[in-house]
Design a protein around this motif. Structure first.
Motif, mmCIF file in Angstrom:
data_model
loop_
_atom_site.group_PDB
_atom_site.id
_atom_site.type_symbol
_atom_site.label_atom_id
_atom_site.label_comp_id
_atom_site.label_asym_id
_atom_site.label_seq_id
_atom_site.Cartn_x
_atom_site.Cartn_y
_atom_site.Cartn_z
ATOM 1 N N ARG A 92 -8.980 -5.994 -3.506
ATOM 2 C CA ARG A 92 -8.034 -5.412 -2.550
ATOM 3 C C ARG A 92 -8.134 -6.096 -1.201
ATOM 4 O O ARG A 92 -7.165 -6.223 -0.483
ATOM 5 C CB ARG A 92 -8.350 -3.922 -2.413
ATOM 6 N N LYS A 116 -12.497 -2.269 1.755
ATOM 7 C CA LYS A 116 -11.480 -2.184 2.811
ATOM 8 C C LYS A 116 -11.879 -2.983 4.045
ATOM 9 O O LYS A 116 -13.026 -2.898 4.495
ATOM 10 C CB LYS A 116 -11.290 -0.725 3.226
ATOM 11 N N PHE A 166 0.037 -2.650 -13.162
ATOM 12 C CA PHE A 166 1.073 -1.805 -12.562
ATOM 13 C C PHE A 166 2.141 -2.588 -11.803
ATOM 14 O O PHE A 166 3.126 -2.012 -11.346
ATOM 15 C CB PHE A 166 0.489 -0.691 -11.682
ATOM 16 N N LYS A 204 6.876 5.762 -6.978
ATOM 17 C CA LYS A 204 7.433 4.490 -6.539
ATOM 18 C C LYS A 204 8.957 4.553 -6.492
ATOM 19 O O LYS A 204 9.587 5.028 -7.441
ATOM 20 C CB LYS A 204 6.944 3.372 -7.465
ATOM 21 N N GLU A 211 3.636 6.997 -11.449
ATOM 22 C CA GLU A 211 2.640 6.344 -12.299
ATOM 23 C C GLU A 211 1.302 7.039 -12.132
ATOM 24 O O GLU A 211 1.030 7.607 -11.069
ATOM 25 C CB GLU A 211 2.474 4.878 -11.866
ATOM 26 N N TYR A 212 0.456 6.946 -13.128
ATOM 27 C CA TYR A 212 -0.913 7.439 -12.985
ATOM 28 C C TYR A 212 -1.587 6.658 -11.855
ATOM 29 O O TYR A 212 -1.409 5.443 -11.753
ATOM 30 C CB TYR A 212 -1.707 7.186 -14.263
ATOM 31 N N LYS A 213 -2.347 7.346 -11.024
ATOM 32 C CA LYS A 213 -3.175 6.648 -10.037
ATOM 33 C C LYS A 213 -4.585 6.579 -10.605
ATOM 34 O O LYS A 213 -5.323 7.569 -10.612
ATOM 35 C CB LYS A 213 -3.176 7.378 -8.688
ATOM 36 N N LEU A 214 -4.913 5.416 -11.105
ATOM 37 C CA LEU A 214 -6.217 5.247 -11.750
ATOM 38 C C LEU A 214 -7.294 5.005 -10.704
ATOM 39 O O LEU A 214 -7.025 4.438 -9.641
ATOM 40 C CB LEU A 214 -6.143 4.058 -12.720
ATOM 41 N N LYS A 230 -2.420 13.011 -4.301
ATOM 42 C CA LYS A 230 -3.756 13.209 -4.864
ATOM 43 C C LYS A 230 -4.040 14.690 -4.992
ATOM 44 O O LYS A 230 -3.533 15.492 -4.220
ATOM 45 C CB LYS A 230 -4.804 12.569 -3.959
ATOM 46 N N LEU A 270 0.822 -1.202 0.000
ATOM 47 C CA LEU A 270 0.000 0.000 0.000
ATOM 48 C C LEU A 270 0.861 1.258 0.000
ATOM 49 O O LEU A 270 2.060 1.191 0.270
ATOM 50 C CB LEU A 270 -0.915 0.005 1.225
ATOM 51 N N ALA A 271 0.208 2.364 -0.269
ATOM 52 C CA ALA A 271 0.950 3.614 -0.417
ATOM 53 C C ALA A 271 0.763 4.528 0.783
ATOM 54 O O ALA A 271 -0.305 4.578 1.373
ATOM 55 C CB ALA A 271 0.461 4.323 -1.676
ATOM 56 N N GLU A 290 -5.261 -2.265 -12.100
ATOM 57 C CA GLU A 290 -6.459 -1.519 -11.703
ATOM 58 C C GLU A 290 -7.458 -1.686 -12.856
ATOM 59 O O GLU A 290 -7.132 -1.398 -14.013
ATOM 60 C CB GLU A 290 -6.073 -0.049 -11.498
ATOM 61 N N LYS A 314 1.287 8.128 -2.521
ATOM 62 C CA LYS A 314 0.265 8.682 -3.409
ATOM 63 C C LYS A 314 0.212 10.196 -3.278
ATOM 64 O O LYS A 314 0.407 10.736 -2.186
ATOM 65 C CB LYS A 314 -1.086 8.034 -3.147
ATOM 66 N N ARG A 337 -16.698 2.045 2.136
ATOM 67 C CA ARG A 337 -15.497 1.401 1.601
ATOM 68 C C ARG A 337 -15.550 -0.108 1.842
ATOM 69 O O ARG A 337 -14.821 -0.636 2.663
ATOM 70 C CB ARG A 337 -14.243 2.012 2.234
ATOM 71 N N ARG A 369 -8.823 -2.392 -7.593
ATOM 72 C CA ARG A 369 -7.551 -3.116 -7.651
ATOM 73 C C ARG A 369 -7.822 -4.605 -7.839
ATOM 74 O O ARG A 369 -8.668 -5.173 -7.165
ATOM 75 C CB ARG A 369 -6.796 -2.903 -6.339
ATOM 76 N N ARG A 388 2.332 -0.640 4.378
ATOM 77 C CA ARG A 388 2.065 0.718 3.888
ATOM 78 C C ARG A 388 3.271 1.545 4.300
ATOM 79 O O ARG A 388 3.454 1.876 5.459
ATOM 80 C CB ARG A 388 0.790 1.267 4.524
HETATM 81 P P1 ATP Z 1 -7.294 5.110 -1.872
HETATM 82 O O1 ATP Z 1 -8.374 5.257 -0.870
HETATM 83 O O2 ATP Z 1 -6.518 6.358 -2.117
HETATM 84 O O3 ATP Z 1 -7.653 4.365 -3.108
HETATM 85 P P2 ATP Z 1 -6.191 2.794 -0.631
HETATM 86 O O4 ATP Z 1 -6.015 2.829 0.851
HETATM 87 O O5 ATP Z 1 -7.280 1.988 -1.193
HETATM 88 O O6 ATP Z 1 -6.209 4.285 -1.144
HETATM 89 P P3 ATP Z 1 -3.457 2.988 -1.215
HETATM 90 O O7 ATP Z 1 -2.431 1.976 -0.974
HETATM 91 O O8 ATP Z 1 -3.434 4.127 -0.309
HETATM 92 O O9 ATP Z 1 -4.864 2.272 -1.228
HETATM 93 O O10 ATP Z 1 -3.357 3.544 -2.676
HETATM 94 C C1 ATP Z 1 -3.058 2.651 -3.673
HETATM 95 C C2 ATP Z 1 -4.318 2.237 -4.380
HETATM 96 O O11 ATP Z 1 -4.436 2.969 -5.563
HETATM 97 C C3 ATP Z 1 -4.222 0.791 -4.785
HETATM 98 O O12 ATP Z 1 -4.876 -0.039 -3.861
HETATM 99 C C4 ATP Z 1 -4.826 0.734 -6.177
HETATM 100 O O13 ATP Z 1 -6.177 0.313 -6.104
HETATM 101 C C5 ATP Z 1 -4.838 2.159 -6.656
HETATM 102 N N1 ATP Z 1 -3.931 2.422 -7.782
HETATM 103 C C6 ATP Z 1 -4.251 3.078 -8.905
HETATM 104 N N2 ATP Z 1 -3.211 3.215 -9.718
HETATM 105 C C7 ATP Z 1 -2.152 2.620 -9.104
HETATM 106 C C8 ATP Z 1 -0.795 2.453 -9.449
HETATM 107 N N3 ATP Z 1 -0.293 2.925 -10.589
HETATM 108 N N4 ATP Z 1 -0.005 1.795 -8.568
HETATM 109 C C9 ATP Z 1 -0.486 1.329 -7.402
HETATM 110 N N5 ATP Z 1 -1.767 1.481 -7.035
HETATM 111 C C10 ATP Z 1 -2.596 2.119 -7.869
#
Ligand code: ATP
Length: 596
Positions: free
Chosen positions: A272, A560, A342, A406, A250-253, A425, A229-230, A302, A423, A557, A257, A417
């Protein structure tokens, strides 16, 4: 091993809410368990039969349970129903009915863990015509041989209401203590768990083969790996400061996941939360078979809804139409998705998780044959903050949430994490605060328009170090009428009589919930608070941190787990960032005033 041993241990665990005592009791139980049963006892303790990703649940409805108790105890169903309604606990109803049992059965055998497990297993796997009858008879015959105490825990396990308050982390603590020589070897167990998402398998390995077996734990196609996780930061400069000279961005799409496991032509997709969601995406399965150039592999992507005419990404809400049980083939046509790879974690016998990001990305490029709906997530490598900012603009213009930076040399840290992924945003930049994901732990009755429903909910952040949920706010705004109706139903299965063992609250809620449901909340400020327990003492002795003016964003969510909620540490960091934002302009103002 007698089931009585397990039932007695659960009874003791029910008397405490202290994590250390729970761990101690768990250690005693594990030490009494033979190696061929340890996985089963671990699953039982968490109210399961198998690891979550298998999707196999015991799932016995209360009605069925009551009929089985009636059959075994010779008590009329109406009487059991009454007892059940009084306490809301089917386990206690069973215990009471068996204590009052008048007729004694001729042949009773004491119950073993194996027999109880096998019966549950059969019941969980039986479907179709006549299955209801079979399930009632199976449970009744189990109860025939059960003591009242055993009956209590058999029924609680069967109906999914065991709720001992024991999380994965506590099980790992206990396993380390019981079989791995203590706390210092816990990280090895955690690593094996992160690679397999199967606590039963970890328990079996450590009890049978000691630490060597745990060290040799291998990634297996078909068994999900806990996702990396990020962390979050606010500016490109901060990101580069953390990551060194250069990093990849990278783009965060904004989609769902997917962890994609391919073994020959069999493709399994995990969410996820590591649930098997293969059936939601038959199109993704097919595309993977056609475009992935490895026989066996595990990759991450994604899934994003797209407009097929323009190729554009569509918002997350569009993808939600794909979360359904029926009518999937129409949904596939109506809401097409693109798979955006990714990461890659395993290819044809080779575990790639210890390889650096840079190399994994190269391998990904070799094995994914891009097509209209199969893409590799766009990325650049740079050491310049302005390049990152420009790329952020591009990403947002193309409908992404932002970027994920990354670290080039970082391995894939399953289940962690950390700052190897960060990330960035859009909303962090303009507002004082971002949205957070919090767990509902309590409810307060509503008044006026909301009489008869809940007016506000008590929310908690996750304290990872202590494996506890600590309160940070009460939320009452942002709910539509429809949501106000829906929430009590959603929460009812998680209602409990006292505050949960893993919840730390100074506030007295009207109703308590097991920490299960995670919701997204936006708030505009974080303050010190004498009544909330989140991040207590971390800024000022005796004070916790609380979110002010929180608002539900409308996003439940359900992707999660409660342990994936925003952590108390993140809230502390947000608090500090907020202070900086307030202080910097003030400071600038002071300097200006001084110089003029
Ligand atoms: P958020 O609520 O921001 O989606 P999260 O807690 O679900 O966050 P994080 O680990 O904080 O998860 O953010 C990474 C999430 O972003 C991943 O779980 C994935 O679904 C999504 N994502 C989109 N693009 C990417 C990418 N290029 N690399 C990694 N994760 C990505």
């Amino acid at each position: 091993m007698q089931y009585q041993t397990v039932a007695k241990a659960y009874e003791e665990m029910g008397k405490t809410t202290k994590r250390l005592e729970l761990t101690y009791l768990l250690v005693q139980l594990f030490k009494q368990t033979p190696p061929h049963l340890i996985d089963k006892v671990v699953y039982f303790t968490q109210g399961k039969l198998y690891p979550d990703y298998t999707g196999i649940e015991i799932g016995v409805a209360d009605k069925l349970a009551i009929r089985a108790i009636a059959m075994a105890s010779g008590t009329p169903e109406t009487k059991i129903e009454k007892a059940y309604q009084k306490t809301g606990d089917v386990g206690e109803a069973a215990q009471e009915a068996l204590s009052n049992k008048t007729q004694t059965t001729l042949f009773t055998q004491s119950l073993t863990v194996q027999t109880v497990y096998d019966t549950f297993d059969k019941v969980a796997k039986t479907t179709g015509q006549g299955s209801l009858d079979f399930k009632i008879r199976s449970f009744a015959s189990l109860l025939n041989n059960a003591t009242p105490l055993e009956a209590k825990y058999i029924l609680r396990t069967a109906t999914g209401t065991l709720r001992l308050g024991i999380a994965d982390y506590t099980v790992l603590d206990a396993l380390a203590e019981a079989f791995a020589g203590g706390k210092e070897n816990r990280p090895l167990l955690e690593r094996a768990y992160n690679q397999s998402s199967d606590l039963g398998a970890v328990a079996k390995a450590v009890q049978e083969g000691g630490l060597d077996a745990v060290k040799n734990f291998k990634i297996t196609v078909g068994r999900p790996i806990r996702p990396m996780l990020a962390e979050r930061l606010e500016t490109s400069a901060e990101i580069l400061e953390k990551m060194g000279d250069k990093c990849a961005v990278e783009y965060k799409l904004d989609g769902e996941r997917l962890q994609i496991h391919k073994k020959n032509k069999t493709v399994t997709l995990f969410s996820r939360r590591l649930e098997n969601i293969t059936s939601h995406y038959p199109d993704v399965r097919e595309q993977c078979i056609n475009t992935l150039k490895a026989q066996d592999m595990i990759a991450e992507a994604e899934a994003v809804a797209i407009n097929l005419d323009t190729g554009e990404y569509l918002p997350f809400q569009e993808l939600m139409h794909r979360r359904r049980k029926y009518g999937i083939s129409e949904a596939v046509k109506q809401y097409p998705v693109a798979i955006n790879f990714f990461d890659v974690l395993y290819v044809d016998g080779e575990d790639l998780t210890s390889e650096p990001y840079r190399k994994r990305r190269q391998i990904l490029q070799k094995i994914v044959a891009e097509a209209e709906r199969v893409r590799i997530v766009p990325a650049i490598t740079t050491g310049k903050p302005e390049k990152i900012d420009e790329y952020m603009q591009d990403a947002i213009t193309e409908g992404c949430e932002g970027l994920v930076a990354k670290e080039l040399g970082s391995p894939y840290r399953a289940g962690a994490r950390e700052f190897s992924w960060v990330k960035l945003k859009r909303e962090y930049r303009s507002e004082l605060m971002d949205t957070v994901d919090l767990v509902i732990v309590g409810g307060f009755h509503g008044r006026g328009k909301r009489a008869g429903r809940f007016g506000t909910y008590l929310l908690a952040a996750y304290d990872k170090d202590a494996d506890m949920f600590r309160t940070v706010t009460k939320v009452g705004t942002g709910f539509s009428d429809e949501e106000l109706e829906k929430f009590p139903k959603l929460l009812e299965p998680h209602r409990i009589q006292h505050v949960h063992a893993r919840v730390d609250s100074k506030m007295q809620a009207d109703v308590w919930f097991e920490p299960r449901v995670v919701i997204e909340v936006a708030a505009s400020e974080i303050t010190l608070s004498p009544i909330h327990t989140g991040a207590l003492d971390s800024i000022r002795k005796g004070a916790g941190l609380a979110l002010r003016f929180p608002k539900f964003t409308g996003h439940i969510r359900d992707d999660k787990a409660p342990e994936d909620a925003t952590t108390t540490k993140e809230i502390v960091r947000m608090y500090r960032t907020q202070l900086k934002k307030i202080e910097e302009p003030l400071e600038a103002h002071r300097v200006k005033a001084k110089s003029s």
